[in-house]
Design a protein around this motif. Structure first.
Motif, PDB file in Angstrom:
ATOM      1  N   LYS A  84      33.422  42.739  82.992  1.00 26.56           N
ATOM      2  CA  LYS A  84      32.563  43.722  82.321  1.00 26.56           C
ATOM      3  C   LYS A  84      31.090  43.415  82.621  1.00 26.56           C
ATOM      4  O   LYS A  84      30.267  44.330  82.745  1.00 26.56           O
ATOM      5  CB  LYS A  84      32.776  43.670  80.807  1.00 26.56           C
ATOM      6  CG  LYS A  84      34.208  43.937  80.372  1.00 26.56           C
ATOM      7  CD  LYS A  84      34.479  45.394  80.105  1.00 26.56           C
ATOM      8  CE  LYS A  84      35.852  45.605  79.518  1.00 26.56           C
ATOM      9  NZ  LYS A  84      36.351  46.971  79.671  1.00 26.56           N
ATOM     10  N   LYS A 111      33.178  43.172  73.919  1.00 24.18           N
ATOM     11  CA  LYS A 111      34.171  43.274  74.996  1.00 24.18           C
ATOM     12  C   LYS A 111      34.406  41.922  75.658  1.00 24.18           C
ATOM     13  O   LYS A 111      33.449  41.276  76.089  1.00 24.18           O
ATOM     14  CB  LYS A 111      33.675  44.250  76.070  1.00 24.18           C
ATOM     15  CG  LYS A 111      33.389  45.642  75.532  1.00 24.18           C
ATOM     16  CD  LYS A 111      32.983  46.592  76.638  1.00 24.18           C
ATOM     17  CE  LYS A 111      32.959  48.010  76.089  1.00 24.18           C
ATOM     18  NZ  LYS A 111      32.782  49.009  77.137  1.00 24.18           N
ATOM     19  N   VAL A 164      38.728  44.906  73.821  1.00 25.11           N
ATOM     20  CA  VAL A 164      37.542  45.490  73.200  1.00 25.11           C
ATOM     21  C   VAL A 164      37.751  45.634  71.700  1.00 25.11           C
ATOM     22  O   VAL A 164      38.779  46.132  71.262  1.00 25.11           O
ATOM     23  CB  VAL A 164      37.252  46.881  73.805  1.00 25.11           C
ATOM     24  CG1 VAL A 164      36.047  47.517  73.137  1.00 25.11           C
ATOM     25  CG2 VAL A 164      37.036  46.764  75.300  1.00 25.11           C
ATOM     26  N   GLU A 173      27.587  45.449  73.242  1.00 28.95           N
ATOM     27  CA  GLU A 173      26.802  46.616  73.649  1.00 28.95           C
ATOM     28  C   GLU A 173      26.613  47.612  72.521  1.00 28.95           C
ATOM     29  O   GLU A 173      27.273  47.548  71.488  1.00 28.95           O
ATOM     30  CB  GLU A 173      27.398  47.275  74.887  1.00 28.95           C
ATOM     31  CG  GLU A 173      28.759  47.876  74.707  1.00 28.95           C
ATOM     32  CD  GLU A 173      29.258  48.539  75.997  1.00 28.95           C
ATOM     33  OE1 GLU A 173      29.004  47.998  77.086  1.00 28.95           O
ATOM     34  OE2 GLU A 173      29.894  49.591  75.902  1.00 28.95           O
ATOM     35  N   GLU A 174      25.689  48.522  72.751  1.00 32.46           N
ATOM     36  CA  GLU A 174      25.406  49.544  71.739  1.00 32.46           C
ATOM     37  C   GLU A 174      26.597  50.495  71.653  1.00 32.46           C
ATOM     38  O   GLU A 174      27.282  50.746  72.649  1.00 32.46           O
ATOM     39  CB  GLU A 174      24.111  50.299  72.071  1.00 32.46           C
ATOM     40  CG  GLU A 174      24.270  51.378  73.089  1.00 32.46           C
ATOM     41  CD  GLU A 174      22.969  52.087  73.461  1.00 32.46           C
ATOM     42  OE1 GLU A 174      22.334  52.675  72.577  1.00 32.46           O
ATOM     43  OE2 GLU A 174      22.618  52.055  74.649  1.00 32.46           O
ATOM     44  N   LEU A 225      28.492  53.914  71.526  1.00 31.05           N
ATOM     45  CA  LEU A 225      28.273  55.252  72.086  1.00 31.05           C
ATOM     46  C   LEU A 225      29.080  56.247  71.275  1.00 31.05           C
ATOM     47  O   LEU A 225      30.311  56.168  71.248  1.00 31.05           O
ATOM     48  CB  LEU A 225      28.718  55.297  73.548  1.00 31.05           C
ATOM     49  CG  LEU A 225      27.962  54.378  74.511  1.00 31.05           C
ATOM     50  CD1 LEU A 225      28.638  54.384  75.885  1.00 31.05           C
ATOM     51  CD2 LEU A 225      26.504  54.810  74.646  1.00 31.05           C
ATOM     52  N   GLU A 282      35.501  61.056  74.378  1.00 32.26           N
ATOM     53  CA  GLU A 282      35.642  60.319  75.632  1.00 32.26           C
ATOM     54  C   GLU A 282      36.322  61.149  76.710  1.00 32.26           C
ATOM     55  O   GLU A 282      37.151  61.996  76.416  1.00 32.26           O
ATOM     56  CB  GLU A 282      36.455  59.042  75.385  1.00 32.26           C
ATOM     57  CG  GLU A 282      35.658  58.014  74.601  1.00 32.26           C
ATOM     58  CD  GLU A 282      36.435  56.744  74.338  1.00 32.26           C
ATOM     59  OE1 GLU A 282      37.251  56.350  75.182  1.00 32.26           O
ATOM     60  OE2 GLU A 282      36.214  56.152  73.264  1.00 32.26           O
ATOM     61  N   LYS A 311      43.433  56.065  72.703  1.00 35.21           N
ATOM     62  CA  LYS A 311      43.581  54.607  72.783  1.00 35.21           C
ATOM     63  C   LYS A 311      44.151  53.997  71.508  1.00 35.21           C
ATOM     64  O   LYS A 311      44.857  52.999  71.553  1.00 35.21           O
ATOM     65  CB  LYS A 311      42.217  53.961  73.070  1.00 35.21           C
ATOM     66  CG  LYS A 311      41.699  54.239  74.473  1.00 35.21           C
ATOM     67  CD  LYS A 311      41.647  52.974  75.309  1.00 35.21           C
ATOM     68  CE  LYS A 311      41.493  53.244  76.793  1.00 35.21           C
ATOM     69  NZ  LYS A 311      40.168  53.776  77.161  1.00 35.21           N
ATOM     70  N   GLU A 371      33.167  52.380  80.664  1.00 31.38           N
ATOM     71  CA  GLU A 371      33.773  51.357  81.519  1.00 31.38           C
ATOM     72  C   GLU A 371      34.142  51.941  82.863  1.00 31.38           C
ATOM     73  O   GLU A 371      34.306  53.150  83.009  1.00 31.38           O
ATOM     74  CB  GLU A 371      35.046  50.800  80.872  1.00 31.38           C
ATOM     75  CG  GLU A 371      36.136  51.855  80.742  1.00 31.38           C
ATOM     76  CD  GLU A 371      37.522  51.300  80.466  1.00 31.38           C
ATOM     77  OE1 GLU A 371      37.750  50.106  80.673  1.00 31.38           O
ATOM     78  OE2 GLU A 371      38.377  52.102  80.067  1.00 31.38           O
TER      79      GLU A 371
HETATM   80  P1  AMP Z   1      37.161  49.779  77.346  1.00 29.02           P
HETATM   81  O1  AMP Z   1      38.244  48.766  77.586  1.00 29.02           O
HETATM   82  O2  AMP Z   1      35.809  49.350  77.768  1.00 29.02           O
HETATM   83  O3  AMP Z   1      37.573  51.153  77.800  1.00 29.02           O
HETATM   84  O4  AMP Z   1      37.107  50.007  75.781  1.00 29.02           O
HETATM   85  C1  AMP Z   1      38.230  50.454  75.074  1.00 29.02           C
HETATM   86  C2  AMP Z   1      37.796  51.500  74.086  1.00 29.02           C
HETATM   87  O5  AMP Z   1      36.839  50.978  73.186  1.00 29.02           O
HETATM   88  C3  AMP Z   1      37.111  52.691  74.730  1.00 29.02           C
HETATM   89  O6  AMP Z   1      37.994  53.659  75.213  1.00 29.02           O
HETATM   90  C4  AMP Z   1      36.313  53.212  73.567  1.00 29.02           C
HETATM   91  O7  AMP Z   1      37.150  53.966  72.718  1.00 29.02           O
HETATM   92  C5  AMP Z   1      35.898  51.971  72.862  1.00 29.02           C
HETATM   93  N1  AMP Z   1      34.557  51.575  73.326  1.00 29.02           N
HETATM   94  C6  AMP Z   1      34.250  50.730  74.328  1.00 29.02           C
HETATM   95  N2  AMP Z   1      32.921  50.616  74.470  1.00 29.02           N
HETATM   96  C7  AMP Z   1      32.364  51.422  73.553  1.00 29.02           C
HETATM   97  C8  AMP Z   1      31.013  51.749  73.199  1.00 29.02           C
HETATM   98  N3  AMP Z   1      29.956  51.192  73.809  1.00 29.02           N
HETATM   99  N4  AMP Z   1      30.821  52.636  72.199  1.00 29.02           N
HETATM  100  C9  AMP Z   1      31.867  53.198  71.562  1.00 29.02           C
HETATM  101  N5  AMP Z   1      33.154  52.927  71.841  1.00 29.02           N
HETATM  102  C10 AMP Z   1      33.406  52.042  72.815  1.00 29.02           C
END
Ligand code: AMP
Length: 419
Positions: free
Chosen positions: A103, A143, A153, A175-176, A178, A182, A204, A273
């Motif tokens: 990441k 993460k 995460v 991280e901040e 968001l 999605e 998810k 991501e």
């Molecule tokens: P990732 O493995 O990075 O896809 O994260 C898994 C899930 O966590 C994502 O599909 C989002 O639902 C949530 N997520 C990850 N990063 C963020 C973020 N910066 N803000 C809000 N939700 C997040």
């Protein structure tokens, strides 16, 4: 064309169906595959984590193309090992797969390429983590820096839980948050030319209404009726091409499938991501709508010929997939139960096995099957997918009942946009 497909989950079953339907694919071999894939491919055992073993199998089977499904073999260097034998591989090099494998690396590339994403800090100690959490405030996003099969995460309002997750992981990206719906956008690329597939949305969290812990994905649909018309062009221009250019600049071009996970925020699309391979279960719906022959497309990307590939063609209508998960998933799943009703078109195998004694189909993983259907409308596809799921018998299993429901009911809104 002779094709070797690596992997054995739902994504690979969907890929196998697409490859088998391509008239140019004369022979399809899958390793290790699964009982669903066995219906359309010859299965071979392989240690997918061992790039040399993958390359040796590609040589032995005399294939023209190796399609690598999961992230772990990519990060381990399977594509490099295959290419070193002079065989085309669809999938990025180990160096390029770090876009998913780390990441922190992905954030570094995004920053260098000017890609819109969440502000973030890489943290390795509790003090640094606490500072980062307090700068962004809740909801906290922490993460795991490394590969975690979609479960690394934590998004939480509980500061102590965020700190505890960071301590467990060691190196994390904080991280901040968001806010916004999605989108998953898959892009097929040879490192330079890039063709986007249809945007999809996955689910998810384990429970209806996005309740409960994160999983590898409980369902998906495509296309997105609520997506702004220019979304794909905007993401190609602002995210995909700058990222591919930055990877080329670093001497590690990214060729294969670039998965862009986006949040549609009030300020515009922001990257959540990158993944280095097709997403599961979005692949099931995106490929169900792809009319262009899949083998030819992936071969063009694997051989640097994508610029000459004709534009992609799509079926009208929509597709929905609903994951049937084993009892206790996403915790340690209950396995070894007999499955009934899986022998229908549209039932994709994700975590199944055949009992040697009598050939009975058994559950063998957390996500067991996906009911996948298309229809003239999203509602029709959803109803058909749930029809398939309703016909499946598996003790202790569970599934979400609201896949695609908010989109069908017009309840998805992008923050800051008129409803
Ligand atoms: P990732 O493995 O990075 O896809 O994260 C898994 C899930 O966590 C994502 O599909 C989002 O639902 C949530 N997520 C990850 N990063 C963020 C973020 N910066 N803000 C809000 N939700 C997040």
């Amino acid at each position: 064309m002779r094709v070797l497909l690596l992997g054995g989950g739902g994504r690979e079953h969907a890929l196998a169906l697409g490859l088998a339907a391509d008239p140019a694919v004369e022979v399809l071999i899958a390793a290790p595959g699964n009982p669903g894939i066995a219906e359309v491919a010859e299965l071979r055992p392989v240690d997918a984590a061992d790039p040399a073993a993958v390359a040796a199998l590609a040589v032995e089977t005399g294939v023209d193309l190796v399609v690598i499904g999961p992230e772990a073999p990519l990060v381990a260097g399977a594509a490099d090992a295959v290419r070193a034998k002079g065989i085309a591989a669809f999938g990025p090099s180990a160096e390029a797969a770090r876009l998913e494998g780390s990441k922190a690396f992905a954030k570094d590339v995004m920053t260098a390429a000017g890609v819109p994403t969440a502000r973030a800090y890489t943290c390795t100690d509790p003090e640094g983590t606490a500072r980062a959490l307090d700068e962004f405030g809740p909801p906290y996003v922490v993460k795991n820096d490394g590969l975690a099969a979609g479960k690394g995460v934590v998004v939480t309002d509980d500061r102590a839980a965020a700190l505890a997750h960071a301590a467990e992981c060691g190196r994390v990206v904080v991280e901040e948050y968001l806010a916004g719906p999605e989108v998953s956008l898959f892009v097929v690329t040879d490192g330079e030319a890039a063709l986007p597939l249809l945007p999809a949305q996955d689910f998810k969290r384990v429970g209806d209404g996005d309740a409960g812990p994160n999983t590898g994905g409980m369902g998906a649909y495509a296309p997105l009726p609520w997506a702004p018309p220019g979304l794909v062009d905007e993401v190609m221009a602002d995210v995909v091409h700058p990222t591919l250019a930055e990877m080329r600049r670093r001497g590690t071009p990214f060729a294969g499938l670039l998965y862009v996970g986006l949040a549609m925020t009030a300020a515009g699309p922001r990257v959540i991501e990158f993944n280095a391979r097709f997403g599961d279960p979005e692949t099931q719906v995106v490929l169900a709508l792809l009319e262009t022959p899949l083998g030819g497309l992936l071969h063009a990307a694997a051989t640097g010929a994508l610029a000459d590939h004709p534009p992609l063609r799509w079926r009208d209508g929509a597709a929905v997939t609903v994951v049937v998960a084993a009892g206790n998933y996403p915790g340690t799943p209950r396995t070894g139960d007999v499955i009934t009703g899986a022998d229908r078109p549209g039932v994709i195998h994700a975590g199944t096995a055949r009992r040697a004694a009598d050939g009975a189909l058994l559950s063998a993983g957390g996500r067991v099957l996906c009911g996948t259907a298309t229809g003239p409308t999203l509602a029709a596809a959803r109803d058909a997918a749930y029809e398939l799921v309703g016909g499946i018998g598996l003790a202790g299993s569970h599934h979400r009942t609201d896949i695609a429901a908010a989109a069908i009911d017009g309840r998805i809104t992008i923050p800051g946009q008129p409803e």
